[in-house]
Design a protein around this motif. Structure first.
Motif, PDB file in Angstrom:
ATOM      1  N   LEU A 129     -91.871 -28.276  59.494  1.00  0.00           N
ATOM      2  CA  LEU A 129     -92.539 -27.016  59.136  1.00  0.00           C
ATOM      3  C   LEU A 129     -93.271 -27.123  57.797  1.00  0.00           C
ATOM      4  CD1 LEU A 129     -89.624 -24.530  59.879  1.00  0.00           C
ATOM      5  CD2 LEU A 129     -91.614 -24.933  61.306  1.00  0.00           C
TER       6      LEU A 129
ATOM      7  N   GLU B 272     -94.070 -21.883  66.250  1.00  0.00           N
ATOM      8  CA  GLU B 272     -92.843 -21.520  66.957  1.00  0.00           C
ATOM      9  C   GLU B 272     -91.894 -20.760  66.034  1.00  0.00           C
ATOM     10  OE1 GLU B 272     -91.071 -25.028  68.625  1.00  0.00           O
ATOM     11  OE2 GLU B 272     -92.830 -25.457  69.860  1.00  0.00           O
ATOM     12  N   ALA B 273     -91.782 -21.230  64.820  1.00  0.00           N
ATOM     13  CA  ALA B 273     -90.896 -20.567  63.852  1.00  0.00           C
ATOM     14  C   ALA B 273     -91.399 -19.160  63.549  1.00  0.00           C
ATOM     15  CB  ALA B 273     -90.815 -21.382  62.566  1.00  0.00           C
TER      16      ALA B 273
ATOM     17  N   LYS C 211     -90.555 -16.958  66.529  1.00  0.00           N
ATOM     18  CA  LYS C 211     -89.133 -16.619  66.529  1.00  0.00           C
ATOM     19  C   LYS C 211     -88.833 -15.555  65.478  1.00  0.00           C
ATOM     20  CE  LYS C 211     -87.276 -20.981  68.258  1.00  0.00           C
ATOM     21  NZ  LYS C 211     -86.492 -22.182  67.928  1.00  0.00           N
ATOM     22  N   LYS C 212     -89.477 -15.685  64.340  1.00  0.00           N
ATOM     23  CA  LYS C 212     -89.274 -14.721  63.260  1.00  0.00           C
ATOM     24  C   LYS C 212     -89.770 -13.335  63.679  1.00  0.00           C
ATOM     25  CE  LYS C 212     -90.444 -14.051  58.376  1.00  0.00           C
ATOM     26  NZ  LYS C 212     -91.184 -14.613  57.240  1.00  0.00           N
TER      27      LYS C 212
END
Length: 175
Positions: free
Chosen positions: A74, A120-121, A124-125
């Motif tokens: 990331l 993606e992170a 998800k957040k």
């Protein structure tokens, strides 16, 4: 002579006998380290430089080095391709001239993979945030529903001053 005074006197005598040796040993260690480090060089910080420029700078200082590709992460999502993103030892530290330097760089495919990980992170957040908001909304609805049901069961009505009174008591006062 008391025990405390006796021990104090013995301690002072022992310290007087040992202190010069300890001081001499400490001075020797410090001088050895200073002698060892007099030839140390400050390694330049080449992070964020192009791989070619970074290797040229490291070559200028005659350090042995290698370039190592990094794995997708990331933290590298905003990096530029073919740039140094990390180095060991860290830049601007004093090191021995025979220190081996590792230059970690990011290539284009790793950059793309890192950006996908970041997306993606972020998704998800956002999903977690939406889920939390939905839970809060559900709790608020349930709470207001429960309070309304309690009011009905107790036969409470709102009067003009927004005070709750039992409808039967109100009727008794009116009659």
């Amino acid at each position: 002579m008391g025990k405390a005074k006796l021990f104090g006197t013995i301690g002072k005598m022992a310290l007087g006998a040992v202190a010069p040796d300890v001081l001499e040993q400490g001075t020797k260690i410090v001088n050895d380290q200073l002698e060892k480090r007099k030839d140390y060089l400050k390694i330049p910080d080449v992070k964020l430089l192009d791989v070619e420029k970074a290797t040229a700078v490291i070559d200028k200082y005659n350090f042995n080095h290698s370039e190592v590709p990094v794995k997708a992460d990331l933290h590298y999502a905003d990096a530029l391709p073919n740039t140094i993103v990390k180095m060991e030892p860290k830049g601007n530290t004093s090191v021995s001239p025979n220190t081996f330097v590792k230059l970690y760089y990011i290539d284009e495919q790793t950059l793309i993979d890192s950006q996908l990980l970041a997306q993606e992170a972020e998704s998800k957040k956002a999903l977690k945030k939406q889920k939390t908001q939905d839970q809060i909304h559900n709790v608020l609805e349930t709470t207001s529903s429960v309070s309304a049901n309690i009011g009905k069961k107790l036969h409470l009505k709102k009067d003009k001053k927004t005070n709750y009174v039992k409808s039967q008591e109100k009727q008794l006062n009116v009659e």
